[in-house]
Design an enzyme around this catalytic site. Structure first.
Site, PDB file in Angstrom:
ATOM      1  N   LYS A  73       0.794  -1.241   0.000  1.00  0.00           N
ATOM      2  CA  LYS A  73       0.000   0.000   0.000  1.00  0.00           C
ATOM      3  C   LYS A  73       0.826   1.291   0.000  1.00  0.00           C
ATOM      4  O   LYS A  73       0.403   2.287  -0.584  1.00  0.00           O
ATOM      5  CB  LYS A  73      -0.937   0.016   1.212  1.00  0.00           C
ATOM      6  CG  LYS A  73      -2.137  -0.898   1.086  1.00  0.00           C
ATOM      7  CD  LYS A  73      -2.973  -0.783   2.351  1.00  0.00           C
ATOM      8  CE  LYS A  73      -4.275  -1.524   2.230  1.00  0.00           C
ATOM      9  NZ  LYS A  73      -5.103  -1.364   3.424  1.00  0.00           N
ATOM     10  N   ASP A 109      -9.983   2.818   2.765  1.00  0.00           N
ATOM     11  CA  ASP A 109     -10.132   2.142   4.068  1.00  0.00           C
ATOM     12  C   ASP A 109     -10.883   3.029   5.070  1.00  0.00           C
ATOM     13  O   ASP A 109     -11.771   2.563   5.792  1.00  0.00           O
ATOM     14  CB  ASP A 109      -8.764   1.782   4.662  1.00  0.00           C
ATOM     15  CG  ASP A 109      -8.088   0.655   3.908  1.00  0.00           C
ATOM     16  OD1 ASP A 109      -8.794  -0.161   3.287  1.00  0.00           O
ATOM     17  OD2 ASP A 109      -6.845   0.585   3.933  1.00  0.00           O
TER      18      ASP A 109
HETATM   19  P1  NAD Z   1      -0.167  -2.237  11.459  1.00  0.00           P
HETATM   20  O1  NAD Z   1       0.885  -3.296  11.613  1.00  0.00           O
HETATM   21  O2  NAD Z   1       0.016  -1.170  10.452  1.00  0.00           O
HETATM   22  O3  NAD Z   1      -0.372  -1.528  12.899  1.00  0.00           O
HETATM   23  C1  NAD Z   1      -0.345  -2.271  14.097  1.00  0.00           C
HETATM   24  C2  NAD Z   1      -0.851  -1.407  15.245  1.00  0.00           C
HETATM   25  O4  NAD Z   1      -1.040  -2.254  16.407  1.00  0.00           O
HETATM   26  C3  NAD Z   1       0.129  -0.310  15.683  1.00  0.00           C
HETATM   27  O5  NAD Z   1      -0.620   0.803  16.110  1.00  0.00           O
HETATM   28  C4  NAD Z   1       0.851  -0.954  16.852  1.00  0.00           C
HETATM   29  O6  NAD Z   1       1.400   0.009  17.750  1.00  0.00           O
HETATM   30  C5  NAD Z   1      -0.307  -1.698  17.510  1.00  0.00           C
HETATM   31  N1  NAD Z   1       0.111  -2.799  18.379  1.00  0.00           N
HETATM   32  C6  NAD Z   1       0.798  -3.908  18.039  1.00  0.00           C
HETATM   33  N2  NAD Z   1       0.944  -4.716  19.118  1.00  0.00           N
HETATM   34  C7  NAD Z   1       0.318  -4.093  20.148  1.00  0.00           C
HETATM   35  C8  NAD Z   1       0.115  -4.416  21.526  1.00  0.00           C
HETATM   36  N3  NAD Z   1       0.576  -5.553  22.055  1.00  0.00           N
HETATM   37  N4  NAD Z   1      -0.562  -3.532  22.302  1.00  0.00           N
HETATM   38  C9  NAD Z   1      -1.051  -2.378  21.775  1.00  0.00           C
HETATM   39  N5  NAD Z   1      -0.886  -2.023  20.486  1.00  0.00           N
HETATM   40  C10 NAD Z   1      -0.207  -2.868  19.689  1.00  0.00           C
HETATM   41  O7  NAD Z   1      -1.519  -3.041  11.231  1.00  0.00           O
HETATM   42  P2  NAD Z   1      -2.808  -2.548  10.406  1.00  0.00           P
HETATM   43  O8  NAD Z   1      -2.613  -2.848   8.978  1.00  0.00           O
HETATM   44  O9  NAD Z   1      -3.125  -1.156  10.804  1.00  0.00           O
HETATM   45  O10 NAD Z   1      -3.923  -3.571  10.936  1.00  0.00           O
HETATM   46  C11 NAD Z   1      -4.478  -3.434  12.228  1.00  0.00           C
HETATM   47  C12 NAD Z   1      -5.742  -4.300  12.290  1.00  0.00           C
HETATM   48  O11 NAD Z   1      -6.706  -3.753  11.415  1.00  0.00           O
HETATM   49  C13 NAD Z   1      -5.526  -5.748  11.831  1.00  0.00           C
HETATM   50  O12 NAD Z   1      -6.292  -6.592  12.663  1.00  0.00           O
HETATM   51  C14 NAD Z   1      -6.101  -5.762  10.432  1.00  0.00           C
HETATM   52  O13 NAD Z   1      -6.601  -7.036  10.044  1.00  0.00           O
HETATM   53  C15 NAD Z   1      -7.241  -4.781  10.595  1.00  0.00           C
HETATM   54  N6  NAD Z   1      -7.694  -4.148   9.350  1.00  0.00           N
HETATM   55  C16 NAD Z   1      -9.020  -4.204   9.093  1.00  0.00           C
HETATM   56  C17 NAD Z   1      -9.512  -3.613   7.950  1.00  0.00           C
HETATM   57  C18 NAD Z   1     -10.971  -3.706   7.663  1.00  0.00           C
HETATM   58  O14 NAD Z   1     -11.386  -3.397   6.558  1.00  0.00           O
HETATM   59  N7  NAD Z   1     -11.780  -4.097   8.634  1.00  0.00           N
HETATM   60  C19 NAD Z   1      -8.646  -2.936   7.061  1.00  0.00           C
HETATM   61  C20 NAD Z   1      -7.286  -2.874   7.376  1.00  0.00           C
HETATM   62  C21 NAD Z   1      -6.814  -3.497   8.541  1.00  0.00           C
END
Ligand code: NAD
Length: 290
Positions: A73, A109
């Site tokens: 992305k 998104d």
């Molecule tokens: P990312 O890797 O970009 O971000 C991870 C985030 O989680 C960061 O803010 C990090 O600090 C935090 N984090 C990680 N471990 C942690 C912990 N132990 N305690 C607190 N915070 C913690 O991931 P992303 O791409 O932003 O995805 C995040 C979630 O969103 C995933 O579950 C993904 O499947 C979901 N998602 C859903 C949609 C949708 O359409 N519903 C779209 C995109 C992502």
């Protein structure tokens, strides 16, 4: 399908890796068939090193467009001829529209998140929203909520590799949407989170906490922070009901899960590609069996 594909059928697709689990081909191909549109949609497993060639192929094959998923992305941004305002602020693209050889990068998104809330009868305009997270999903949600008129956004994140990006996003939102109050806090400060939640209309988990294999965890350590006027949302969709949502529901909160965000980001992309509305009710049946 063989009757539908002809010599003039237009191609759309998804790039990223992995993609074999994606619901997008089913969602788009069903919609093309329902609306009588002469397009086909395929998923292409493209690692980050191959992005440049995949983008060139969009032009070479005169594809109408392409969705982009992880890990590509942010990588695709440099190859776009133009970016939407949200994609510009976020620095990521999930929808590329080929406008006669000019590639325009959008990110749907955040729109998907806001439209999913609307679908559940919740608006973000004028609302105070507390959001946990500073990664890809969180940034998209924060920026779109601000662009759509949220009154205040309180962001909580760990002081990990995403902390710097979280602070940068807050600064970008302040510059783009001066009417929106933005503050960033350490997610370890449970007392502050409780204070911010008490004044909030909407709480969002946009971290990976709650997603498998962390399904027994939640970012809200003190469940007395939930109050009955708080709408609680999770972007995590695996599992469908996270521990956060379960505990919030027990406290009487309205809860909205992450599945709908997936659907509505696709609806927004479909509109950009075709100018038409996706047949949402039929797509919900395909994706969620509703
Ligand atoms: P990312 O890797 O970009 O971000 C991870 C985030 O989680 C960061 O803010 C990090 O600090 C935090 N984090 C990680 N471990 C942690 C912990 N132990 N305690 C607190 N915070 C913690 O991931 P992303 O791409 O932003 O995805 C995040 C979630 O969103 C995933 O579950 C993904 O499947 C979901 N998602 C859903 C949609 C949708 O359409 N519903 C779209 C995109 C992502």
């Amino acid at each position: 399908m063989e009757k539908r594909i002809t010599g003039s059928t237009g191609l759309l697709g998804l790039i990223g890796s992995p993609v074999s689990h994606s619901g997008s081909p089913a969602m788009y191909n069903y919609s093309f068939r329902e609306l009588g549109l002469d397009y086909a949609y395929l998923a292409f497993d493209v690692p980050i090193e191959e992005v440049k060639h995949a983008i060139q192929a969009i032009k070479t094959f005169h594809m109408r467009g392409c969705n982009v998923t992880m890990p590509c992305k942010t990588e695709v941004v440099q190859y776009m001829d133009e970016l939407s305002p949200a994609a510009e602020i976020i620095g990521a693209v999930n929808t590329i529209v080929n406008e006669d050889g000019k590639l325009v990068g959008h990110i749907t998104d955040g729109t998907g998140f806001v439209d999913n809330l609307k679908d559940h009868g919740t608006q973000v305009k004028g609302k105070k929203i507390t959001i946990a997270g500073g990664g890809g999903a969180a940034t998209a949600v924060q920026v779109q909520c601000a662009l759509d008129g949220a009154g205040a956004i309180s962001i909580f994140n760990r002081k990990d590799a995403f902390w710097g990006r979280t602070l940068e996003t807050a600064d970008k939102i302040k510059a783009a949407c001066p009417a929106c109050e933005v503050a960033v806090y350490d997610i370890e400060d449970a007392e502050k989170m409780k204070e911010e939640m008490a004044e909030s209309d909407i709480f969002v988990n946009a971290t990976i906490v709650g997603m498998k294999p962390m399904e027994n965890e939640t970012v809200v350590k003190d469940s007395s922070a939930f109050h009955k006027d708080l709408v609680v949302c999770d972007v995590v969709y695996n599992p469908i009901e996270t521990r956060l949502l379960r505990e919030a529901k027990e406290k009487g909160c309205k809860c909205i899960g992450g599945q709908g965000m997936l659907l509505w980001q696709g609806v927004a992309a479909f509109k950009l590609y075709t100018g038409m509305d996706m047949p949402v009710e039929g797509v919900k049946k395909i994706l969620f069996g509703e």
